[in-house]
Design an enzyme around this catalytic site. Structure first.
Site, mmCIF file in Angstrom:
data_model
loop_
_atom_site.group_PDB
_atom_site.id
_atom_site.type_symbol
_atom_site.label_atom_id
_atom_site.label_comp_id
_atom_site.label_asym_id
_atom_site.label_seq_id
_atom_site.Cartn_x
_atom_site.Cartn_y
_atom_site.Cartn_z
ATOM 1 N NE ARG A 60 -13.288 6.942 -7.602
ATOM 2 C CZ ARG A 60 -12.522 7.787 -6.898
ATOM 3 N NH1 ARG A 60 -12.970 9.003 -6.629
ATOM 4 N NH2 ARG A 60 -11.332 7.432 -6.479
ATOM 5 N N GLY A 107 -7.140 1.107 3.813
ATOM 6 C CA GLY A 107 -8.566 1.466 3.677
ATOM 7 C C GLY A 107 -8.920 2.038 2.324
ATOM 8 C CB ALA A 128 -16.633 -0.353 -1.317
ATOM 9 C CB VAL A 164 -23.342 7.752 -7.080
ATOM 10 C CG1 VAL A 164 -23.389 7.308 -5.636
ATOM 11 C CG2 VAL A 164 -24.091 6.757 -7.941
ATOM 12 C CB ILE A 165 -19.727 11.481 -6.384
ATOM 13 C CG1 ILE A 165 -19.038 10.132 -6.166
ATOM 14 C CG2 ILE A 165 -18.955 12.611 -5.695
ATOM 15 C CD1 ILE A 165 -17.584 10.059 -6.597
ATOM 16 C CG HIS A 175 -47.598 -3.927 12.176
ATOM 17 N ND1 HIS A 175 -47.742 -3.057 11.119
ATOM 18 C CD2 HIS A 175 -48.354 -3.440 13.189
ATOM 19 C CE1 HIS A 175 -48.569 -2.084 11.484
ATOM 20 N NE2 HIS A 175 -48.952 -2.289 12.728
ATOM 21 N N GLY A 183 -22.196 17.181 -12.617
ATOM 22 C CA GLY A 183 -22.488 15.748 -12.599
ATOM 23 C C GLY A 183 -23.494 15.406 -11.515
ATOM 24 C CD GLU A 218 -2.515 1.741 0.267
ATOM 25 O OE1 GLU A 218 -3.337 0.976 -0.244
ATOM 26 O OE2 GLU A 218 -2.301 2.901 -0.169
HETATM 27 P P1 NAD Z 1 -21.334 8.715 -12.071
HETATM 28 O O1 NAD Z 1 -20.965 8.007 -13.324
HETATM 29 O O2 NAD Z 1 -22.271 8.090 -11.107
HETATM 30 O O3 NAD Z 1 -21.945 10.141 -12.441
HETATM 31 C C1 NAD Z 1 -21.291 11.090 -13.260
HETATM 32 C C2 NAD Z 1 -22.345 12.019 -13.809
HETATM 33 O O4 NAD Z 1 -21.727 13.095 -14.507
HETATM 34 C C3 NAD Z 1 -23.281 11.318 -14.793
HETATM 35 O O5 NAD Z 1 -24.586 11.499 -14.336
HETATM 36 C C4 NAD Z 1 -22.978 12.037 -16.109
HETATM 37 O O6 NAD Z 1 -24.121 12.106 -16.946
HETATM 38 C C5 NAD Z 1 -22.532 13.420 -15.621
HETATM 39 N N1 NAD Z 1 -21.729 14.193 -16.596
HETATM 40 C C6 NAD Z 1 -20.725 13.744 -17.377
HETATM 41 N N2 NAD Z 1 -20.249 14.763 -18.160
HETATM 42 C C7 NAD Z 1 -20.961 15.878 -17.856
HETATM 43 C C8 NAD Z 1 -20.952 17.243 -18.325
HETATM 44 N N3 NAD Z 1 -20.103 17.681 -19.252
HETATM 45 N N4 NAD Z 1 -21.843 18.115 -17.782
HETATM 46 C C9 NAD Z 1 -22.715 17.684 -16.837
HETATM 47 N N5 NAD Z 1 -22.761 16.421 -16.370
HETATM 48 C C10 NAD Z 1 -21.899 15.516 -16.864
HETATM 49 O O7 NAD Z 1 -19.937 9.093 -11.391
HETATM 50 P P2 NAD Z 1 -19.619 9.679 -9.929
HETATM 51 O O8 NAD Z 1 -20.849 10.207 -9.284
HETATM 52 O O9 NAD Z 1 -18.458 10.589 -10.138
HETATM 53 O O10 NAD Z 1 -19.160 8.387 -9.154
HETATM 54 C C11 NAD Z 1 -18.003 7.669 -9.589
HETATM 55 C C12 NAD Z 1 -18.107 6.198 -9.267
HETATM 56 O O11 NAD Z 1 -18.049 6.002 -7.869
HETATM 57 C C13 NAD Z 1 -19.400 5.598 -9.767
HETATM 58 O O12 NAD Z 1 -19.124 4.350 -10.366
HETATM 59 C C14 NAD Z 1 -20.213 5.417 -8.521
HETATM 60 O O13 NAD Z 1 -21.086 4.297 -8.589
HETATM 61 C C15 NAD Z 1 -19.140 5.208 -7.451
HETATM 62 N N6 NAD Z 1 -19.653 5.691 -6.158
HETATM 63 C C16 NAD Z 1 -20.599 4.956 -5.518
HETATM 64 C C17 NAD Z 1 -21.136 5.416 -4.339
HETATM 65 C C18 NAD Z 1 -22.198 4.617 -3.654
HETATM 66 O O14 NAD Z 1 -22.424 3.477 -4.017
HETATM 67 N N7 NAD Z 1 -22.892 5.181 -2.660
HETATM 68 C C19 NAD Z 1 -20.736 6.639 -3.808
HETATM 69 C C20 NAD Z 1 -19.796 7.366 -4.504
HETATM 70 C C21 NAD Z 1 -19.262 6.879 -5.687
#
Ligand code: NAD
Length: 438
Positions: A258, A38, A304, A173-174, A422, A170, A33
């Site tokens: 990512r 982590g 993860a 999710v994030i 319930h 964007g 690492e």
């Molecule tokens: P994502 O792929 O979920 O979302 C990226 C978003 O950016 C998409 O909706 C896309 O349409 C948009 N986008 C792209 N180009 C754009 C532009 N020029 N203008 C406006 N919008 C645009 O990616 P993320 O949210 O960065 O997450 C990265 C990875 O990490 C994902 O695979 C996600 O599943 C993972 N992640 C998961 C969790 C969770 O499970 N709770 C939490 C965080 C991240």
């Protein structure tokens, strides 16, 4: 040269869990690492985000305290204390990872391949029968003017003071998790999403429900909009319906996906890479015998728990990775497993849908958490569950009943016949399934 049975590169949830399992199987195991135990999940991702999300939930609930007959006054957010709590949660869990790795040799340093099955760390050479690459991913950056003015989620998580306003590029999710958290702390948030709905890939009904809830709470969500530039000041320029528009904010978060992080020397090892990700088969094996790749670095499923499960596949402990639930830690949460309705339609499947809203549930009413819905998709002939989608309180926990039914091949009829306690939120899932098959 030091010889091991298993070498794991990268100590994120994919790497450290796999190394610990290998050691428990009696294999002589080493993990390399270059930073902290982590990985992204624990240090810069899932865990700190969830800690912040919990503080956001507390702030939102306290603002509604009078609804529950509780009087409070002088509510304020001390963000440096919020951030300190987040750091304490991360530090405690990091100690837990160190304990989990007690049977494993942990080597801190950058690992690179110097031959087909030879890895170098800190000028020392190591080899093993099985080398598992688990080097994760980093934030993607749009190739637009002014991209350097934006910050990524790592930087956002390290802030100790809140901005007054923020644009999130964007609505994935994030983007949605941070929109929910920062709005709850009083930040003026605008999300700009390229697709016509937030959370692309999620069932659109669930995504729409979340968008409406967050909009009502005050998050400004712009969809079908392409960001084209970021300018000093800071102003974000975007195109929506052929018109150029702009929005200003103190900070801009780039959350557009990512990209895998590849270890150095993959060419020396002969490991194939396509579109930036290591190519693996269903057993997580690369095309080089003995070298495997799990988690974000193989680009299959950037979650993860998927990385951890893929590690178990690489060790030959499990085979079936067909059912992987996922959750979004907004307030309220969203969660999904299996096929969306859009995918059922695209595949021409004969399916039944069942939906139930939180508002009709006694526990949700008692909790004062009545916004949300559960939607299930069931095969019309076999009554096997095709997918489940939830927006609402405890969605990340509720989804697991549907995931279990899917992975164990339990039919909707068996779930209908299963007694649910319930009052509980699990009754919403039960009712949605009953509605699908009756
Ligand atoms: P994502 O792929 O979920 O979302 C990226 C978003 O950016 C998409 O909706 C896309 O349409 C948009 N986008 C792209 N180009 C754009 C532009 N020029 N203008 C406006 N919008 C645009 O990616 P993320 O949210 O960065 O997450 C990265 C990875 O990490 C994902 O695979 C996600 O599943 C993972 N992640 C998961 C969790 C969770 O499970 N709770 C939490 C965080 C991240």
């Amino acid at each position: 040269m030091k010889v091991y049975d298993v070498i794991v590169i990268g100590a994120g949830p994919g790497g450290y869990e796999t190394a610990a399992k290998a050691a428990a199987m009696g294999k002589k195991t080493m993990i390399a690492e270059r930073a902290q135990l982590g990985g992204t999940c624990l240090n810069r991702g899932c865990i700190p985000t969830k800690a912040l999300s919990r503080s956001a939930e507390v702030a939102l609930l306290m603002r509604r305290a009078e609804e529950f007959g509780i009087k409070s006054s002088g509510l304020s957010v001390d963000y440096s204390a919020v951030a300190a709590r987040k750091d304490a949660v991360v530090a405690a869990l990091r100690e837990g990872v160190a304990i989990e790795l007690q049977g494993v040799d942990v080597v801190y340093g950058e690992a690179s391949f110097v031959g087909e099955s030879v890895v170098e760390v800190n000028d020392e050479l190591y080899t093993a029968q099985q080398i598992i690459i688990a080097t994760g991913s980093r934030s993607a950056v749009l190739d637009i003017p002014g991209a350097e003015l934006t910050i990524d989620s790592d930087k956002l998580l390290s802030l100790t003071e809140l901005p007054e306003s923020m644009v999130i590029i964007g609505g994935g999710v994030i983007g949605m998790e941070f929109a929910s958290i920062l709005q709850a702390f009083g930040v003026n948030v605008t999300v700009i999403e390229y697709c016509k709905e937030i959370l692309p890939g999620f069932d659109s009904e669930v995504a729409k429900r979340l968008r409406m809830i967050l909009k009502r709470r005050g998050v400004n969500i712009v969809t079908s909009a392409r960001v084209i530039a970021v300018e000093q000041g800071i102003t974000v320029r975007y195109i929506q319906k052929d018109k150029e528009k702009s929005v200003a904010a103190q900070i801009v978060l780039m959350a557009v996906g990512r990209r895998p992080v590849l270890p150095l020397g993959l060419d020396e090892a002969g490991v194939a890479v396509e579109r930036g990700a290591i190519v693996v088969d269903e057993t997580m094996a690369t095309r080089v015998p003995g070298i495997y790749a799990i988690g974000d670095v193989n680009g299959r499923c950037m979650l993860a728990h998927a990385a951890t499960a893929q590690g178990a596949v690489a060790l030959g402990l499990i085979r079936n990775l067909n059912v992987i639930p996922s959750a979004v830690f907004t307030v309220p949460e969203c969660a999904t497993v299996g096929l969306t309705e859009e995918k059922c339609q695209a595949q021409g499947l004969d399916y039944l849908t069942g939906e139930m809203i939180y508002r009709a549930n006694g526990k949700a009413q008692a909790m004062g958490e009545t916004e949300g819905l559960v939607k299930v998709l069931v095969d019309a002939k076999t009554h096997h569950i095709l997918g489940g989608h939830i927006c609402g309180e405890h969605a990340s926990d509720l989804i697991q009943e549907i995931a279990l039914a899917m992975s164990a091949g339990v039919t909707a009829d068996t779930l209908v016949a299963t007694v649910h306690s319930h009052p509980s939120l699990s009754e919403i899932v039960h009712s949605a399934i009953i509605k699908a098959v009756r």
